[in-house]
Design a protein around this motif. Sequence first.
Motif, short mmCIF file in Angstrom:
data_model
loop_
_atom_site.label_atom_id
_atom_site.label_comp_id
_atom_site.label_asym_id
_atom_site.label_seq_id
_atom_site.Cartn_x
_atom_site.Cartn_y
_atom_site.Cartn_z
N ASP A 1 7.38 15.56 -1.18
CA ASP A 1 6.47 15.70 -0.05
C ASP A 1 5.99 14.33 0.43
OD1 ASP A 1 4.36 17.55 1.50
OD2 ASP A 1 3.26 15.86 0.64
N LEU A 2 5.63 13.48 -0.50
CA LEU A 2 5.16 12.13 -0.14
C LEU A 2 6.26 11.32 0.52
CD1 LEU A 2 3.08 11.21 -3.32
CD2 LEU A 2 2.18 11.87 -1.08
N ALA B 1 6.13 9.98 4.33
CA ALA B 1 6.25 8.56 4.64
C ALA B 1 7.40 8.30 5.59
CB ALA B 1 6.42 7.76 3.35
N ALA B 2 8.53 8.97 5.36
CA ALA B 2 9.69 8.81 6.24
C ALA B 2 9.38 9.34 7.64
CB ALA B 2 10.89 9.55 5.65
N ALA B 3 8.65 10.45 7.71
CA ALA B 3 8.30 11.02 9.01
C ALA B 3 7.35 10.11 9.76
CB ALA B 3 7.67 12.41 8.82
N GLY B 4 6.34 9.57 9.05
CA GLY B 4 5.40 8.67 9.71
C GLY B 4 6.08 7.41 10.23
N MET C 1 0.71 5.73 6.16
CA MET C 1 -0.05 6.95 6.42
C MET C 1 0.57 8.14 5.70
SD MET C 1 -0.68 6.37 10.51
CE MET C 1 -1.44 7.97 10.81
N GLY C 2 1.89 8.24 5.78
CA GLY C 2 2.56 9.35 5.11
C GLY C 2 2.40 9.31 3.61
N MET D 1 0.81 -1.21 0.00
CA MET D 1 0.00 0.00 0.00
C MET D 1 0.85 1.26 0.00
SD MET D 1 -3.11 -0.24 -0.53
CE MET D 1 -3.28 1.51 -0.28
N ILE D 2 2.05 1.20 0.54
CA ILE D 2 2.94 2.36 0.48
C ILE D 2 3.24 2.69 -0.98
CG2 ILE D 2 5.26 3.21 0.99
CD1 ILE D 2 5.13 1.62 3.61
#
Length: 256
Positions: free
Chosen positions: A152-153, A157-160, A187-188, A135-136
């Motif tokens: 941004d994506l 994703a890295a932050a999440g 989620m990210g 799903m990522i």
Amino acid sequence: MTFVALFIGLAIGSFLNVVIGRLRSGETGWRSRSRCPDCHAVLRPSELVPLFSFLALRGRCRSCSKPISWQYPMVELSTALLFLSAFWLRGGDAGVLGGGALLVLRDWIFIAALTVVFVIDLRDMVVFDSVTLPMIAIAFLFNLAAGADALDLFLAAAAGAGFFLFQYVISRGRWIGGGDIRIGGMMGAMLGFPGVILALFASYVIGAVAALGLLAAGKARWSGQMAFGTFLSVGTLLALFFGQSIMAWYASLLSL
């Protein structure tokens, strides 16, 4: 189109029940016929009609009369309502005809994945990489096709994932499981910035309220574990549906 969205949601909800059941059981034969989990009787086509079969059978298996889990109609109904909500929030018929079909399809795929995560983590406290990792990639592709910024994506994703990885490392896996790290990345990829921040905040608020309610009712202990993936799924849906409105409202407060 409203009834089409509702019908598709019911059909996908029925399929998600199959996915959930086979992931939980470890079954790999995806082409095998659906069976009663108690007596293993093969289900007839008339017993596979979403929602209506459950009502017609009065919630019991035709062969063994054992109760059918409420998971089945609840997943079918909630998926249908979420699909319909996504259709309306993207503008309904006018939105789809005006070029919003990609966003509706994207939202439906996100809803399906989040529903699987929600139910399995709620029942077993397990998050399957076979759901979150694909799903990522899928979220990246759909969001890029919808015009999102790739950097941004990636950063979202890295932050999440990093948010939960940090907690996992410092607690040595006592606070959260490794599956939460992959959910954070998913989620990210689904929400980008600032949506992932809003989703994480909402998830913790919902989780805290649920935990306090369970503690007050004597259904949980302070030292107990909770299926946090369920709250992350709900927080992600809230951000997906209402993130822009919530951020606009918050920005208006700051400008006062």
